[in-house]
Write a protein that holds these residues in place. Structure first.
Motif, mmCIF file in Angstrom:
data_model
loop_
_atom_site.group_PDB
_atom_site.id
_atom_site.type_symbol
_atom_site.label_atom_id
_atom_site.label_comp_id
_atom_site.label_asym_id
_atom_site.label_seq_id
_atom_site.Cartn_x
_atom_site.Cartn_y
_atom_site.Cartn_z
ATOM 1 N N ARG A 193 0.822 -1.160 0.015
ATOM 2 C CA ARG A 193 0.007 0.239 0.119
ATOM 3 C C ARG A 193 0.779 1.421 -0.055
ATOM 4 N N SER A 194 0.344 2.222 -0.133
ATOM 5 C CA SER A 194 0.887 3.654 -0.078
ATOM 6 C C SER A 194 1.075 3.989 1.136
ATOM 7 N N GLN A 196 1.138 5.433 5.077
ATOM 8 C CA GLN A 196 0.034 5.926 5.902
ATOM 9 C C GLN A 196 0.310 7.591 6.020
ATOM 10 N N PRO A 197 -0.715 8.062 5.943
ATOM 11 C CA PRO A 197 -0.772 9.532 5.959
ATOM 12 C C PRO A 197 -0.150 10.063 7.425
ATOM 13 N N ILE A 199 -0.358 11.872 10.857
ATOM 14 C CA ILE A 199 -1.330 12.213 11.846
ATOM 15 C C ILE A 199 -1.820 13.488 11.950
ATOM 16 N N ALA A 201 -2.459 15.240 9.212
ATOM 17 C CA ALA A 201 -3.273 15.492 8.236
ATOM 18 C C ALA A 201 -4.789 15.040 8.221
ATOM 19 N N THR A 202 -5.149 14.813 9.436
ATOM 20 C CA THR A 202 -6.576 14.441 9.729
ATOM 21 C C THR A 202 -7.613 15.776 9.671
ATOM 22 N N GLY A 203 -8.788 15.404 9.461
ATOM 23 C CA GLY A 203 -9.505 16.472 9.255
ATOM 24 C C GLY A 203 -9.824 17.420 10.460
#
Lengths: 209, 235
Positions: A193-194, A196-197, A199, A201-203
């Motif tokens: 997988r790509s 993991q973004p 933390i 970057a959460t909304g």
């Protein structure tokens, strides 16, 4: 070979009784009902078509030989046949343990990283084959109690209840083992997988729990 | 829907994807949930690929199973194996037989050579070089070998004796009559004892037998040069 219609309404146990009595059509119908599940389970557990066919054949021989040991009150015939196939799979695993090495996690990670880097250059069919092989290798590297559940529920498409009756444990146990197995599989397949973004970057609301 | 409920939703095997879009709006607010869903979707896709790539059982399997069924019904316990399995069994049996034959071929000449060497050593052992065990054995009265206890020690240390040809221990200690001049040098070396049958009249050195033409037995000592050195009438 055409199966008579009246036989198709019989239960597996009745078909076995008729088959032992010499009714070939009953045996063929029973074989048609059970072979797919037994073969697929053996294939996913052993990773070999030859071994899966050997297990399937031995299971039906044993069914005929040990039909007097089957007790209907302890479960359906498919579960009885599954128990036999499980024993044969274990026997094959013991027999072939010195010759077959399961891929280690590092090997899976290396292979998956290579797969990602070369994915643009490879045809789609090859990628699918490689991906299937990687997932199968990851399943094979799971501990046995997790692998059994993944094979039954995810690959043989048994319901939780069916898997619980085959493995003789509670439905809750099946559910928790499956979740844990999925988490392990996700870890093993992580390089695919790509990344993991972050933390941060959460909304704006973040996670509710 | 909370993150926990979302995860429970994805862990439910009876979920249907048509329900999913209604809950998708919250994914933009939680990256971890989005990542969790992505992981599970990829894993589901991988497992689906594995399911679809599974082979089907061959037609030969059904034929073999059916043949076994009829053998079982007919009361024949032997199983019909698939071709691959049968070939493997035959191949392994042949390989095992070949290994056994090779081992036998290698070991047999070595054992024969060892046996012949021990025979040569036995024949060439000088009379004076009797072991302490043999000296001790010669001092005790003779016992029947059939009644004697057959222990491993005895069989290991005492060589098997030929019933007709045997080495002697000391000719001087037995009642042999000399047949030729024998000094110390010519009498040294291994000697063989041969039992012969001859008419009693030929044994001129013996007192006259009751019947002059009766056959008698005698032991003859033969040196390593093939010349008889002594004789003893035994019957």
């Amino acid at each position: 070979m055409e199966i008579p219609h009246e036989l198709s309404t019989h239960s597996d146990a009745e078909l076995l009784r008729l088959a032992v009595a010499g009714e070939e059509q009953a045996f063929l119908l029973l074989y048609g009902r059970l072979k797919s599940g037994i073969f697929r389970y053996a294939f996913y557990m052993t990773g070999s078509k030859v071994n899966a066919e050997e297990v399937t054949q031995e299971v039906f021989i044993t069914l005929l030989k040990e039909s007097h040991n089957y007790r209907q009150d302890r479960g359906d015939l498919a579960a009885f046949a599954f128990g036999i196939s499980r024993n044969f799979v274990r026997r094959i695993a013991r027999r072939e343990r010195p010759y077959e090495a399961l891929p280690e996690d590092t090997a899976v990670a290396t292979l998956s990283g290579k797969l990602i880097s070369e994915s643009d250059a490879l045809p789609a069919q090859m990628i699918r084959t490689e991906l299937a092989g990687r997932v199968q290798a990851a399943v094979a590297s799971l501990p046995d109690h997790y692998r059994q559940v993944v094979v039954l529920c995810d690959l043989c498409e048994f319901s939780y209840g069916e898997a619980a009756s085959r493995l003789r444990c509670a439905v809750g146990t099946i559910r928790s083992r499956l979740n844990r197995a999925h988490a392990l599989l996700a870890d093993k397949l992580r390089p695919l997988r790509s990344p993991q973004p972050e933390i941060g970057a959460t909304g704006p609301e973040g996670c509710l729990i | 829907m909370t993150c926990h409920e979302l995860r429970l939703y994805f862990e439910d095997p009876s979920r249907t994807d048509d329900k999913f879009p209604r809950e998708a709006e919250r994914l933009g607010h939680c990256t971890e949930c989005a990542h969790f869903i992505e992981v599970h979707r990829e894993l589901g896709a991988g497992l689906r690929l594995v399911r679809e790539s599974a082979p089907e059982p061959s037609a030969a399997l059904e034929a073999a199973v059916l043949a076994n069924y009829w053998r079982r019904i007919a009361g024949d316990p032997t199983h019909v194996r698939s071709r691959t399995r049968r070939f493997a069994v035959v191949a392994w049996t042949a390989a095992a037989a070949a290994v056994l034959a090779l081992a036998g071929a290698l070991l047999h000449p070595a054992r024969r050579l060892e046996r012949s060497k021990s025979k040569i050593e036995l024949a060439q052992r000088p009379i004076t070089e009797t072991s302490a065990f043999e000296r001790r054995a010669s001092s005790v009265p003779w016992t029947n070998t059939a009644s004697a206890p057959k222990t491993r020690l005895r069989s290991a240390r005492q060589p098997r004796r030929d019933p007709q040809v045997a080495t002697t221990k000391s000719p001087a200690s037995e009642d042999f009559r000399s047949l030729m001049y024998c000094d110390a040098l010519s009498c040294g070396g291994a000697m063989q004892l041969i039992r012969v049958q001859l008419p009693s009249s030929a044994a001129a050195f013996e007192p006259a037998a009751a019947a002059p033409y009766e056959a008698i037995y005698a032991d003859v000592l033969v040196g390593s040069d093939g010349i008889a050195r002594g004789i003893r009438v035994v019957q």
